[in-house]
Design an enzyme around this catalytic site. Structure first.
Site, PDB file in Angstrom:
ATOM      1  N   HIS A   1      12.510  -2.570  -2.769  1.00 24.83           N
ATOM      2  CA  HIS A   1      11.153  -2.857  -2.301  1.00 24.83           C
ATOM      3  C   HIS A   1      10.141  -2.255  -3.268  1.00 24.83           C
ATOM      4  O   HIS A   1       9.535  -2.973  -4.045  1.00 24.83           O
ATOM      5  CB  HIS A   1      10.974  -2.305  -0.874  1.00 24.83           C
ATOM      6  CG  HIS A   1       9.569  -2.415  -0.363  1.00 24.83           C
ATOM      7  ND1 HIS A   1       8.936  -1.382   0.275  1.00 24.83           N
ATOM      8  CD2 HIS A   1       8.683  -3.432  -0.414  1.00 24.83           C
ATOM      9  CE1 HIS A   1       7.712  -1.765   0.607  1.00 24.83           C
ATOM     10  NE2 HIS A   1       7.534  -3.006   0.197  1.00 24.83           N
TER      11      HIS A   1
ATOM     12  N   HIS B   1       9.377   3.472   3.305  1.00 25.71           N
ATOM     13  CA  HIS B   1       8.855   2.422   4.190  1.00 25.71           C
ATOM     14  C   HIS B   1       9.883   2.008   5.248  1.00 25.71           C
ATOM     15  O   HIS B   1       9.837   0.901   5.767  1.00 25.71           O
ATOM     16  CB  HIS B   1       8.428   1.210   3.357  1.00 25.71           C
ATOM     17  CG  HIS B   1       7.402   1.547   2.322  1.00 25.71           C
ATOM     18  ND1 HIS B   1       7.715   1.764   1.002  1.00 25.71           N
ATOM     19  CD2 HIS B   1       6.073   1.758   2.428  1.00 25.71           C
ATOM     20  CE1 HIS B   1       6.619   2.079   0.332  1.00 25.71           C
ATOM     21  NE2 HIS B   1       5.613   2.085   1.167  1.00 25.71           N
TER      22      HIS B   1
END
Lengths: 75, 176
Positions: free
Chosen positions: B118, B137
């Site tokens: 990511h 995250h």
């Protein structure tokens, strides 16, 4: 219809096709860059081959434009 | 009236018929369109050549980058990963590439790049979730390297391992 006027119409059509092919090539390049940065190397050769095919088509159309132009200048 | 005057007179007549702007820019639209479109086809084909070259440049760049991922590297002792559910950090293929090896609860040894797909945070082994967790995250990968929760959409690159005696070697890396 004069040969030159025919040429203008023909060149407009070729221009539209070549423009679409260049947009496709630009998209292929962005896909390749994303694949390169994410390490998905399998995508790169098909993308480059596709781009080369589009280049070949564009080059053939350009050759046709040159030939037509030469004939128009003679006629 | 001599011949020269007649010629000048004729030129004068023509000047009256033809507007001034036409004399300054004696280009016909038809001819103009013909030339500009022909030149634009030439210009776009040149652009097409540059784009195709750039595409092949990415292939060359990938070969240069990929070369480093086939080196062999000793990453440590297999005994440190004997216990099921244990993990070990190592670097592969270069010192700048953090990776993680995990002995799964089923006893299988797997290794992945520690860089989250990511936003490149480091993933860690989460025993409770039985996966690789990204604390930035809250992304989660299963032990096959596939993203199963959170923002990551691409799998983690897998490191191929070989055990020789008690030593573990990383021998390659592949993107799933």
């Amino acid at each position: 219809m004069s040969l030159r006027r025919q040429g203008t119409t023909l060149f407009s059509a070729i221009l539209a096709f070549v423009g679409a092919a260049v947009v496709l090539q630009l998209w292929l390049l962005t896909v390749s860059m994303e694949a390169l940065l994410s390490g998905a190397y399998k995508t790169l050769i098909p993308a480059a081959a596709g781009s080369s095919i589009l280049l070949l088509i564009n080059a053939c159309l350009l050759r046709y434009v040159f030939r037509f132009d030469r004939d128009a200048q003679r006629g | 009236m001599n011949t020269q005057d007649q010629e000048q007179g004729c030129a004068g007549c023509k000047a009256k018929v033809t507007p001034k702007w036409r004399q300054d820019f004696p280009i016909e639209w038809e001819g103009d369109h013909y030339v500009t479109r022909r030149e634009m086809v030439k210009f776009l084909t040149l652009g097409s050549l540059l784009l195709a070259s750039a595409n092949w440049a990415t292939v060359v760049a990938s070969r240069l980058l990929h070369r480093g991922s086939h080196v062999e590297r000793n990453i440590g002792s297999a005994s440190s990963l004997e216990q099921r559910g244990s993990s070990m950090l190592f670097r592969y293929p270069t010192e700048a590439d953090p990776c993680i090896a995990v002995r799964t609860p089923e006893g299988k040894l797997v290794a992945y790049s520690q860089v989250c797909t990511h936003l490149s945070c480091a993933v860690v082994y989460d025993k409770a979730e039985n996966g690789l967790f990204c604390p930035c995250h809250h992304g989660l990968f299963n032990l096959a390297g596939q993203p199963i929760a959170g923002p990551p959409t691409r799998p983690l690159p897998q490191v191929q391992l070989e055990q020789r005696g008690d030593q573990l070697f990383a021998v390659g890396m592949e993107v799933l």
